[in-house]
Design an enzyme around this catalytic site. Structure first.
Site, short mmCIF file in Angstrom:
data_model
loop_
_atom_site.label_atom_id
_atom_site.label_comp_id
_atom_site.label_asym_id
_atom_site.label_seq_id
_atom_site.Cartn_x
_atom_site.Cartn_y
_atom_site.Cartn_z
N LYS A 213 0.93 -1.24 0.01
CA LYS A 213 -0.29 -0.04 0.06
C LYS A 213 0.85 1.40 -0.14
O LYS A 213 1.97 1.21 0.84
CB LYS A 213 -1.04 0.01 1.22
CG LYS A 213 -1.96 -1.20 1.32
CD LYS A 213 -3.16 -0.63 0.39
CE LYS A 213 -4.08 -1.99 0.29
NZ LYS A 213 -5.11 -1.68 -0.86
N ASP A 241 -0.45 0.06 -4.48
CA ASP A 241 -1.88 0.16 -4.56
C ASP A 241 -2.14 1.69 -3.73
O ASP A 241 -1.79 1.65 -2.43
CB ASP A 241 -2.74 -0.90 -3.86
CG ASP A 241 -4.10 -0.67 -3.91
OD1 ASP A 241 -4.73 0.07 -4.22
OD2 ASP A 241 -5.08 -1.52 -3.46
N ASN A 243 -5.04 3.29 -3.72
CA ASN A 243 -6.52 3.50 -3.19
C ASN A 243 -6.99 4.95 -3.30
O ASN A 243 -7.80 5.49 -2.48
CB ASN A 243 -6.81 2.97 -1.61
CG ASN A 243 -6.34 1.67 -1.55
OD1 ASN A 243 -5.31 1.06 -1.42
ND2 ASN A 243 -7.59 0.82 -1.86
N GLU A 267 -2.25 0.46 -8.48
CA GLU A 267 -3.50 0.32 -8.69
C GLU A 267 -4.41 1.54 -8.13
O GLU A 267 -4.02 2.13 -7.31
CB GLU A 267 -3.76 -0.90 -7.72
CG GLU A 267 -5.04 -1.25 -7.34
CD GLU A 267 -5.31 -2.65 -6.75
OE1 GLU A 267 -4.36 -3.33 -6.89
OE2 GLU A 267 -6.03 -2.89 -5.68
N GLU A 296 -11.80 -2.31 -8.50
CA GLU A 296 -12.35 -2.71 -7.19
C GLU A 296 -13.41 -1.81 -6.77
O GLU A 296 -14.38 -1.97 -6.04
CB GLU A 296 -11.35 -2.92 -5.76
CG GLU A 296 -10.70 -1.96 -5.53
CD GLU A 296 -9.69 -2.05 -4.31
OE1 GLU A 296 -8.75 -2.69 -4.68
OE2 GLU A 296 -9.96 -1.57 -3.41
N ASP A 319 -14.50 -7.49 -9.30
CA ASP A 319 -14.78 -7.36 -7.81
C ASP A 319 -16.26 -8.29 -7.75
O ASP A 319 -17.19 -7.75 -8.21
CB ASP A 319 -14.89 -6.15 -7.24
CG ASP A 319 -14.96 -6.45 -5.66
OD1 ASP A 319 -14.24 -5.56 -4.82
OD2 ASP A 319 -16.26 -6.80 -5.26
N HIS A 346 -9.84 -8.39 -7.57
CA HIS A 346 -9.60 -7.90 -6.42
C HIS A 346 -10.21 -8.95 -5.36
O HIS A 346 -11.07 -9.38 -5.70
CB HIS A 346 -10.47 -6.63 -6.23
CG HIS A 346 -10.42 -6.25 -4.93
ND1 HIS A 346 -11.81 -5.61 -4.13
CD2 HIS A 346 -9.51 -6.06 -3.89
CE1 HIS A 346 -11.76 -5.30 -2.86
NE2 HIS A 346 -10.35 -5.48 -2.81
N GLU A 377 -5.83 -11.89 -6.52
CA GLU A 377 -5.24 -11.39 -5.13
C GLU A 377 -5.48 -12.31 -4.08
O GLU A 377 -6.61 -12.98 -4.25
CB GLU A 377 -5.92 -10.05 -4.92
CG GLU A 377 -5.52 -9.44 -3.44
CD GLU A 377 -6.15 -8.03 -3.24
OE1 GLU A 377 -7.05 -7.71 -3.80
OE2 GLU A 377 -5.39 -7.31 -2.14
C1 LIG Z 1 -9.89 -1.08 2.57
C2 LIG Z 1 -9.33 -2.38 1.98
O1 LIG Z 1 -8.61 -3.25 2.66
C3 LIG Z 1 -8.55 -2.09 0.43
O2 LIG Z 1 -7.55 -1.40 0.81
C4 LIG Z 1 -8.39 -3.33 -0.20
C5 LIG Z 1 -7.62 -3.26 -1.48
O3 LIG Z 1 -7.41 -1.94 -1.98
C6 LIG Z 1 -7.04 -4.46 -2.09
O4 LIG Z 1 -7.23 -5.24 -1.63
O5 LIG Z 1 -6.56 -4.09 -3.19
MG LIG Z 2 -6.81 -2.25 -4.04
#
Ligand SMILES: C[C@H](O)[C@@H](O)CC(=O)C(=O)O
Ligand SMILES: [Mg+2]
Length: 434
Positions: A213, A241, A243, A267, A296, A319, A346, A377
């Site tokens: 992340k 990722d 987000n 991502e 996602e 998703d 996702h 994933e």
């Molecule tokens: C809030 C979720 O955990 C999110 O962070 C999941 C995600 O973005 C992913 O698995 O890719």
């Molecule tokens: Mg993600």
């Protein structure tokens, strides 16, 4: 023949306090409690079968989704399962076109998550009763809004063509499984020590693909990405990722800085609704060898259609609970095949791994017929609450063998984690003085 009249629909608010351990945390969702609106369908078929459906939510959002499921329930109650699946496209359209609920969608947000929970339960029940052929599958898809890129004839053609080699691909899945990557080592709220410990364990467990992340703080990202790249070495695959954290130019600049860690993809670099923004980021990052992945938080098949048309993504992330169940996911798998874009689902959250494994293994066997640039994933949370949890072997998903959509949760888990009356929440809320 599908059997039984739907006599009962229940929707439960089930939440897991994952925020207490920072599991699932990212640059935008800093304290997620992984949760689900859990739907059970009962019929009068007297065969002992029930349909279970979930949709993935976070904490407080669950009560809103449960409310939407109950608002949609009259469309399902007292219907014959045979009539529902006999005209599944018509039923899908009825559910997504309720003339009062449609206004708070259409086919997006809370009302679409509720649609997914209900339809996932219908698919679970139907799958327990009987098998499907290409014609039946394409008859479940609502081609409205996508027939300019995919017609029913083309969908059938793709499915029909891939009947060849199907047996071999099935055998391959049964012995080797579907390749997976892990997100569990590097949630944003984890300390460096935790990240190192989890990464060491994952490497020992045979994982070769990792997602980290990023997006909240550049210095943190440089440190954490460096740490993980050093641990996994230059050959293993790393994904990032964000987000939805950045604006378009910011995404490009930020990723130019993180390019030294050789990510395969970034991502959700920006708003999931910004199709042209994703296209611009894709163009800017292509020379750095970084692809864009998203999906996602894509509302529906229309957004995926435009992402594909605009060449805005290089990896497509379906998703199982955000789109309108198997019906809508099928349409996206088929569009991705037509555009030659790999699907890498996702699958974090609660139960998403359990559901999406069915879709991605089906994709390999019947749609894409390829594993090139593809992986699904995996996150290592909450599987113990499912009656038919996913099976991972050597960093691959082994195909589920039980009939149904693997959506059924253990009764004791639903009871314990039901919000706010389950034991876990009564204790937690009391400790917080609520
Ligand atoms: C809030 C979720 O955990 C999110 O962070 C999941 C995600 O973005 C992913 O698995 O890719
Ligand atoms: Mg993600």
């Amino acid at each position: 023949m599908a059997r039984g009249r739907v006599t009962r629909l229940t929707a439960c608010d089930v939440r897991f306090p994952t925020s207490l351990g920072a599991h699932g945390s990212d640059a935008m969702h800093t304290d997620p409690d992984y949760s689900t609106a859990y739907v059970t369908l009962e019929t009068d078929a007297e065969d002992g079968l029930k349909g279970y459906g979930i949709t993935f939510t976070l904490g407080k959002g669950t009560e809103v989704v449960v409310c939407a499921v109950n608002a949609l329930a009259p469309h399902v109650l007292n219907k014959d399962l045979g009539d529902i699946v006999g005209d599944f496209r018509g039923f899908y359209r009825q559910l997504t076109s309720d003339s009062q609920l449609r206004w708070i969608g259409p086919e997006k947000g809370v009302v679409h998550l509720a649609t997914a929970a209900i339809l996932n339960a219908v698919w679970d029940l139907w799958a327990k009763q009987e098998g499907k052929d290409p014609r039946t599958l394409s008859s479940c898809i609502d081609f409205r809004y996508i027939s300019d890129v995919l017609t029913e004839e083309e969908a059938c053609e793709i499915l029909q063509k891939n009947q060849a080699g199907k047996k071999e691909r099935e055998a391959q899945m049964l012995t080797q499984g579907y390749p997976a990557y892990t997100t569990s080592c590097a949630w944003l709220g984890y300390s460096d020590d935790r990240l190192k410990q989890l990464c060491t364990e994952a490497l020992k467990g045979g994982w070769t693909r990792f997602k980290v992340k990023v997006g909240a703080d550049m210095q943190d990202d440089v440190r954490r990405c460096g740490l993980i790249r050093d641990m996994i070495g230059p050959e293993k695959t790393l994904m990032m990722d964000a987000n939805q954290r950045w604006d378009v130019p910011e995404a490009v600049e930020w990723m130019a800085r993180l390019a030294e860690f050789k990510p395969l993809w970034i991502e959700e670099p920006t708003s999931p609704d910004d199709i042209l923004g994703h296209a611009a980021i894709s163009r800017a990052l292509a020379p750095l060898g970084i692809g864009v992945a998203t999906g996602e938080q894509c509302h529906n098949r229309v957004i995926f259609k435009q992402l594909l048309q605009a060449r805005a993504l290089q990896f497509l992330q379906i998703d199982s609970c955000r789109l309108g169940s198997v019906n809508e996911n099928l349409s996206v798998l088929l569009m991705a095949k037509k555009f030659g874009i790999p699907v890498c689902p996702h699958a974090g959250g609660v139960g998403l791994c359990e559901l999406v494994q069915h879709l991605i293994i089906f994709d390999f066997i019947s749609v894409s017929a390829s594993l090139e640039n593809r992986m699904c994933e995996y996150v290592d949370h909450l599987h113990e609450h499912f009656k038919y949890p996913v099976l991972i072997q050597k960093a691959c998903y082994l195909p589920p063998k039980d009939a149904g959509y693997s959506t059924e949760m253990k009764e004791e888990s639903v009871k314990k984690y039901q919000y706010p009356d389950g034991d876990v929440w009564r204790k937690l809320l009391a400790a917080q003085g609520k």
